[in-house]
Write a protein that holds these residues in place. Sequence first.
Motif, PDB file in Angstrom:
ATOM      1  N   LYS A 136       0.854  -1.193   0.000  1.00 41.32           N
ATOM      2  CA  LYS A 136       0.000   0.000   0.000  1.00 41.32           C
ATOM      3  C   LYS A 136       0.884   1.236   0.000  1.00 41.32           C
ATOM      4  N   CYS A 137       0.461   2.224  -0.754  1.00 37.46           N
ATOM      5  CA  CYS A 137       1.197   3.483  -0.834  1.00 37.46           C
ATOM      6  C   CYS A 137       1.203   4.166   0.541  1.00 37.46           C
ATOM      7  N   ILE A 138       2.379   4.632   0.966  1.00 40.53           N
ATOM      8  CA  ILE A 138       2.442   5.260   2.295  1.00 40.53           C
ATOM      9  C   ILE A 138       1.788   6.643   2.311  1.00 40.53           C
ATOM     10  N   PHE A 139       1.536   7.208   1.137  1.00 48.51           N
ATOM     11  CA  PHE A 139       0.915   8.539   1.114  1.00 48.51           C
ATOM     12  C   PHE A 139      -0.599   8.474   0.948  1.00 48.51           C
ATOM     13  N   CYS A 140      -1.045   7.694  -0.043  1.00 48.37           N
ATOM     14  CA  CYS A 140      -2.488   7.707  -0.312  1.00 48.37           C
ATOM     15  C   CYS A 140      -3.143   6.372   0.054  1.00 48.37           C
ATOM     16  N   SER A 141      -2.357   5.421   0.530  1.00 50.92           N
ATOM     17  CA  SER A 141      -2.793   4.070   0.921  1.00 50.92           C
ATOM     18  C   SER A 141      -3.557   3.306  -0.153  1.00 50.92           C
ATOM     19  N   THR A 174       5.611   3.736  -2.487  1.00 48.95           N
ATOM     20  CA  THR A 174       4.660   4.725  -2.979  1.00 48.95           C
ATOM     21  C   THR A 174       4.096   4.275  -4.319  1.00 48.95           C
ATOM     22  N   CYS A 175       2.863   4.680  -4.588  1.00 52.50           N
ATOM     23  CA  CYS A 175       2.266   4.376  -5.883  1.00 52.50           C
ATOM     24  C   CYS A 175       2.873   5.304  -6.927  1.00 52.50           C
ATOM     25  N   ILE A 176       2.567   5.044  -8.160  1.00 50.99           N
ATOM     26  CA  ILE A 176       3.175   5.799  -9.259  1.00 50.99           C
ATOM     27  C   ILE A 176       2.793   7.274  -9.199  1.00 50.99           C
ATOM     28  N   ILE A 177       1.596   7.555  -8.708  1.00 44.89           N
ATOM     29  CA  ILE A 177       1.120   8.943  -8.653  1.00 44.89           C
ATOM     30  C   ILE A 177       1.884   9.739  -7.572  1.00 44.89           C
ATOM     31  N   CYS A 178       2.109   9.092  -6.426  1.00 44.19           N
ATOM     32  CA  CYS A 178       2.754   9.792  -5.309  1.00 44.19           C
ATOM     33  C   CYS A 178       4.278   9.786  -5.391  1.00 44.19           C
ATOM     34  N   SER A 179       4.831   8.962  -6.245  1.00 44.07           N
ATOM     35  CA  SER A 179       6.289   8.840  -6.260  1.00 44.07           C
ATOM     36  C   SER A 179       6.955  10.096  -6.827  1.00 44.07           C
TER      37      SER A 179
HETATM   38 ZN    ZN Z   1      -0.033   7.006  -3.547  1.00 46.67          ZN
END
Ligand code: ZN
Length: 109
Positions: A83-88, A104-109
């Motif tokens: 799970k992304c640490i920013f947006c989960s 992180t997911c691709i959007i938050c990276s």
């Molecule tokens: Zn994310």
Amino acid sequence: MIPSDQNKYLKCLEEALYEVEKYLESSEDAAAAVEPDKGLGRLSRMEAMQDQQLVMEMRRRKKRQLAEIKVAISRIEMGTYGKCIFCSRDIAPERLEVAPEVQTCIICS
Ligand SMILES: [Zn+2]
């Protein structure tokens, strides 16, 4: 994430951890300061110092990766891996395949 996937990534992470630790161990000498009285010519001494710079840069990167791998392993244990640490949101499997330590997911990276 299903347990069998988690096990797969855990195995990848443990292998990566081993590889990184091995690299850090084997590159220790190469990263040590170039001794002035090593008996090298001026040119080869410059080369030796450039090599040392490269090794040191690589070691910096590997050390960061090592820390990330350890965090990822502890996240597997806590059940928050993938799970992304920013947006989960779930991190895309293709992303984890390439680098199982990403957090992180691709959007938050
Ligand atoms: Zn994310």
